[in-house]
Design an enzyme around this catalytic site. Structure first.
Site, mmCIF file in Angstrom:
data_model
loop_
_atom_site.group_PDB
_atom_site.id
_atom_site.type_symbol
_atom_site.label_atom_id
_atom_site.label_comp_id
_atom_site.label_asym_id
_atom_site.label_seq_id
_atom_site.Cartn_x
_atom_site.Cartn_y
_atom_site.Cartn_z
ATOM 1 N N PHE A 6 0.808 -1.218 0.002
ATOM 2 C CA PHE A 6 -0.126 0.198 -0.037
ATOM 3 C C PHE A 6 0.848 1.265 0.072
ATOM 4 O O PHE A 6 1.774 1.362 0.784
ATOM 5 C CB PHE A 6 -0.988 0.015 1.230
ATOM 6 C CG PHE A 6 -2.126 -0.828 1.177
ATOM 7 C CD1 PHE A 6 -3.454 -0.139 0.636
ATOM 8 C CD2 PHE A 6 -2.128 -2.123 1.407
ATOM 9 C CE1 PHE A 6 -4.531 -0.881 0.720
ATOM 10 C CE2 PHE A 6 -3.310 -2.872 1.351
ATOM 11 C CZ PHE A 6 -4.403 -2.363 1.179
ATOM 12 N N ASP A 7 0.579 2.108 -0.719
ATOM 13 C CA ASP A 7 1.313 3.392 -0.709
ATOM 14 C C ASP A 7 0.438 4.045 0.358
ATOM 15 O O ASP A 7 -0.563 3.746 0.927
ATOM 16 C CB ASP A 7 0.669 4.399 -2.117
ATOM 17 C CG ASP A 7 1.043 5.648 -2.111
ATOM 18 O OD1 ASP A 7 2.236 5.795 -1.545
ATOM 19 O OD2 ASP A 7 0.148 6.637 -2.417
ATOM 20 N N LEU A 8 0.975 5.375 0.911
ATOM 21 C CA LEU A 8 0.474 5.758 2.215
ATOM 22 C C LEU A 8 -0.430 7.161 1.808
ATOM 23 O O LEU A 8 -1.492 7.412 2.021
ATOM 24 C CB LEU A 8 1.536 6.334 3.158
ATOM 25 C CG LEU A 8 1.569 6.742 4.479
ATOM 26 C CD1 LEU A 8 0.256 6.035 5.171
ATOM 27 C CD2 LEU A 8 2.827 7.296 5.176
#
Length: 211
Positions: A6-8
């Site tokens: 997951f990107d943040l």
């Protein structure tokens, strides 16, 4: 089950306020004109040095800007965010389904870890892979490579989930699946042009496509 990266910023949290305020702070400290809000919002996703460089045009000034940005981010900016509606439920559903979850972000790793530790679902991530403070690791292909190495994962069994082209380009670089999300800062056109295999409009849609 799959390993999901997951990107943040723009994927788990709406961090526009913290990022743009810290960028503005950096310009003010340098005595430079502050870019308009639309320009600053476009910086959400790329590495800081990549965003500062075209405007400051000097490596030493870029490093000063990064330091000024970080000084405010450390005290205020890291907490200036909100969690997207539905993300907590999506993370819990993916975890319950047996997926291994990790965060892969261009934000520097100490700050990323601080943010993830503060989230109610942060404990569901097995690791947080972020940029090094010296910029050695800062682009998504490099960060994904680091994540694969740390987790001992095969790219064919992984998926990158994010809201910007850099996330999808990183997935393409490693021949892994990329899922683009539309509640962040990138458009559907941007994501598809960058190679997204799937684009989802709401967090609730992640459980359906992540298998």
């Amino acid at each position: 089950m799959a390993t999901l990266f997951f990107d943040l910023d723009g994927t788990l949290i709406d961090s526009a306020v913290g990022i743009t305020r810290c960028a503005a702070h950096a310009f003010e400290r340098l005595g430079e004109p502050v870019p308009d809000d639309a320009t600053l919002r476009s910086w959400i996703g790329p590495p800081l040095r990549v965003s500062f460089a075209p405007l400051l045009k000097d490596d030493a000034r870029v490093e000063q800007a990064v330091e000024h940005y970080r000084e405010r981010y450390e005290t205020h900016g890291w907490a200036e965010h909100t969690i997207y509606d539905g993300i907590a439920e999506a993370i819990e559903a993916l975890y319950a389904a047996g997926h291994r979850l990790a965060v892969v972000t261009a934000k520097n790793e100490p700050h990323a870890r601080k943010i993830i530790a503060s989230l109610p679902f942060g404990h569901r991530f097995v690791d947080v892979i972020g940029a090094t403070l010296d910029g050695r690791l800062s682009h998504k292909p490099e960060l994904i490579a680091e994540a694969l190495d740390r987790l001992g994962a095969d790219a064919r069994d992984c998926t990158m989930i994010g809201d910007r082209r850099m996330d999808m380009e990183g997935a393409v670089h490693h021949a892994m699946r990329g899922i683009g999300v539309l509640w962040g800062f990138g458009s559907e056109e941007e994501l598809r042009k960058a190679g997204a295999d799937i684009v989802v409009a709401r967090p609730s849609g992640l459980a359906e496509v992540a298998a």
